[in-house]
Scaffold this motif. Sequence first.
Motif, short mmCIF file in Angstrom:
data_model
loop_
_atom_site.label_atom_id
_atom_site.label_comp_id
_atom_site.label_asym_id
_atom_site.label_seq_id
_atom_site.Cartn_x
_atom_site.Cartn_y
_atom_site.Cartn_z
N ASP A 278 0.82 -1.21 0.00
CA ASP A 278 0.00 0.00 0.00
C ASP A 278 0.86 1.27 0.00
O ASP A 278 0.46 2.31 -0.54
CB ASP A 278 -0.91 0.03 1.23
N ILE A 279 2.05 1.17 0.61
CA ILE A 279 2.89 2.35 0.78
C ILE A 279 3.56 2.78 -0.52
O ILE A 279 3.48 3.95 -0.94
CB ILE A 279 3.97 2.08 1.86
N PHE A 280 4.24 1.85 -1.19
CA PHE A 280 5.12 2.22 -2.30
C PHE A 280 4.38 2.77 -3.52
O PHE A 280 4.87 3.72 -4.15
CB PHE A 280 6.02 1.05 -2.69
N PRO A 281 3.22 2.25 -3.89
CA PRO A 281 2.52 2.89 -5.02
C PRO A 281 2.16 4.35 -4.76
O PRO A 281 2.22 5.17 -5.67
CB PRO A 281 1.26 2.02 -5.17
N ILE A 282 1.82 4.64 -3.51
CA ILE A 282 1.49 6.02 -3.17
C ILE A 282 2.72 6.91 -3.24
O ILE A 282 2.72 7.98 -3.85
CB ILE A 282 0.85 6.09 -1.77
N LEU A 283 3.81 6.46 -2.61
CA LEU A 283 5.02 7.28 -2.55
C LEU A 283 5.63 7.50 -3.93
O LEU A 283 6.07 8.60 -4.27
CB LEU A 283 6.06 6.64 -1.61
N THR A 284 5.68 6.44 -4.72
CA THR A 284 6.33 6.55 -6.04
C THR A 284 5.48 7.31 -7.05
O THR A 284 5.94 7.59 -8.16
CB THR A 284 6.66 5.16 -6.58
N SER A 285 4.25 7.64 -6.69
CA SER A 285 3.42 8.44 -7.59
C SER A 285 3.86 9.90 -7.61
O SER A 285 3.39 10.67 -8.44
CB SER A 285 1.94 8.33 -7.19
N TYR A 286 4.75 10.26 -6.71
CA TYR A 286 5.30 11.62 -6.67
C TYR A 286 6.70 11.60 -7.28
O TYR A 286 7.59 10.87 -6.79
CB TYR A 286 5.36 12.13 -5.23
N PRO A 287 6.94 12.35 -8.33
CA PRO A 287 8.23 12.31 -9.04
C PRO A 287 9.42 12.61 -8.12
O PRO A 287 10.48 12.01 -8.28
CB PRO A 287 8.08 13.38 -10.11
N GLU A 288 9.27 13.53 -7.17
CA GLU A 288 10.41 13.89 -6.32
C GLU A 288 10.80 12.77 -5.36
O GLU A 288 11.89 12.80 -4.78
CB GLU A 288 10.12 15.17 -5.52
N ALA A 299 14.12 -3.76 -5.30
CA ALA A 299 13.94 -5.01 -4.55
C ALA A 299 12.54 -5.57 -4.75
O ALA A 299 12.34 -6.78 -4.88
CB ALA A 299 14.22 -4.76 -3.07
N TRP A 300 11.54 -4.69 -4.82
CA TRP A 300 10.16 -5.14 -4.99
C TRP A 300 9.95 -5.72 -6.39
O TRP A 300 9.36 -6.80 -6.55
CB TRP A 300 9.23 -3.95 -4.74
#
Length: 500
Positions: A278-288, A299-300
């Motif tokens: 749940d965490i990584f899709p949200i975080l990586t949606s921000y380019p910065e 790793a994922w």
Amino acid sequence: AISCLGTHGVKGEKITWPKIYAALVAGCVLFFLNWWLLDLSLPHMTSTILYVITLTAGYLGLLMAGLWMSRLYRHNLMDDVFNIENESFRQETRLLENEYSVNLRTRFWFRGRAYDGWINLVNPFRATMVLGTPGSGKSYAIINQYIKQTIEKGYSLFLYDFKYPDLSEIAYNHLLAHLDGYKVKPKFYVINFDNPRESHRCNPIHPDFMTDISDAYESAYTIMLNLNRTWISKQGDFFVESPIILLASIIWYLKIYKNGKYCTFPHAIEFLNRKYADIFPILTSYPELENYLSPFMDAWESSAVEQLQGQIASAKIPLSRMISPALYWVMTADDFTLDINNPEEPKVLVVGNNPDRQGIYGAALGLYNSRIVKLINKKKRLKSAVIIDELPTIYMRGLDNLIATARSNKVAVMLGFQDFSQLKRDYGDKESAVICNTVGNVFAGQVVAETAKTLSERFGKVLQKRQNMTINRNETSVSINTQMDSLIPASKISNLTQGM
């Protein structure tokens, strides 16, 4: 007896002035005051014999006194067995005071008498360090006075009170009595996790004070190293940097999401404890944040689940210790801001720790400390003081830089701890060395071992007089020489009494 004074006899350590006086008085009495024996109603022969015996005994007494005077051991090298005279020196007896100074009364010994003097910290912005074993009196003699005088002279103040409320009560009561020393009256704030009802609330990662992702990294770095002190010496390792980067990414995400509405440390912990899917899709949606999280995404995507779980667990496990209603309550609101030396709103801020919970509270308080260090070290601010008692109980990132650069910004730093080895253990060799070597003023109570040796070397050497005496049957020879020796030997520092 007088003729014997110039003779050179063999010196004797057992010959003393009381013995000489006794022989001299007895000789004078028997030699000069025996005339009345001739007038006694005794046979002429008897009185004559008594007179001759007392006259002879008196002469021998006077002769003995004169000989003992010539043999007297006049150079008593054991008068100063602890070498106090050589290791004492003239100190400042004048009170040198200015608008910034801290002045402490002293009493010192010099050339056989005691003097009242002053220690004048005319420039406290060069930073001050107070060392001493438990019970040596460093808080009572130095730190308490430092708190009082900085308040009297209108400093804004940040105080870390390890044994809350010992120092906090001193600061609060003294502030109430000296509010007239401030142009703008300061407000008194307390951060205390033990009793949230008596604590003010403050968000140490307030979005307004974070202008770049590096600010989020600094906050994450401080938290993780306070929770894991062993990581201080492992900075740069993969499993040290990974959890720091992950937490920094979450903090920065909360800063940019809905203009920082949920940018608090408790929200960061709760977000981290969600499933990583749940965490990584949200975080990586921000380019910065995409490049920041690339090690985790690699790793994922490569199905290196064990590596990914290890990276995430390195952040989750330490931070789970900070899940506490008291911490969450105090760290989620904004009763005040941490810019304590703001000219428009000066503050006296006390953060209190608890020795029984220092591992948990220290991490949260370390975040406040590090944020304050960064905010107060700016131009065009009020003069301020940062007083940290028991420094090794908390990790303050950027403390070495504050000491080195804060002089021009009128920030006076006072650090109290027990021993250099304690600082090395908790701050690492390099950072502790920088802190110790950049501090300009050093106060030392009783310390031992390497700390005592280091301080002795720092106080330097002075020219000291040495006297040697050789005694034989024919003569006594005395030689006097000088040599450079420690002004304050390590042994003297190790044996200081309380308050000395």
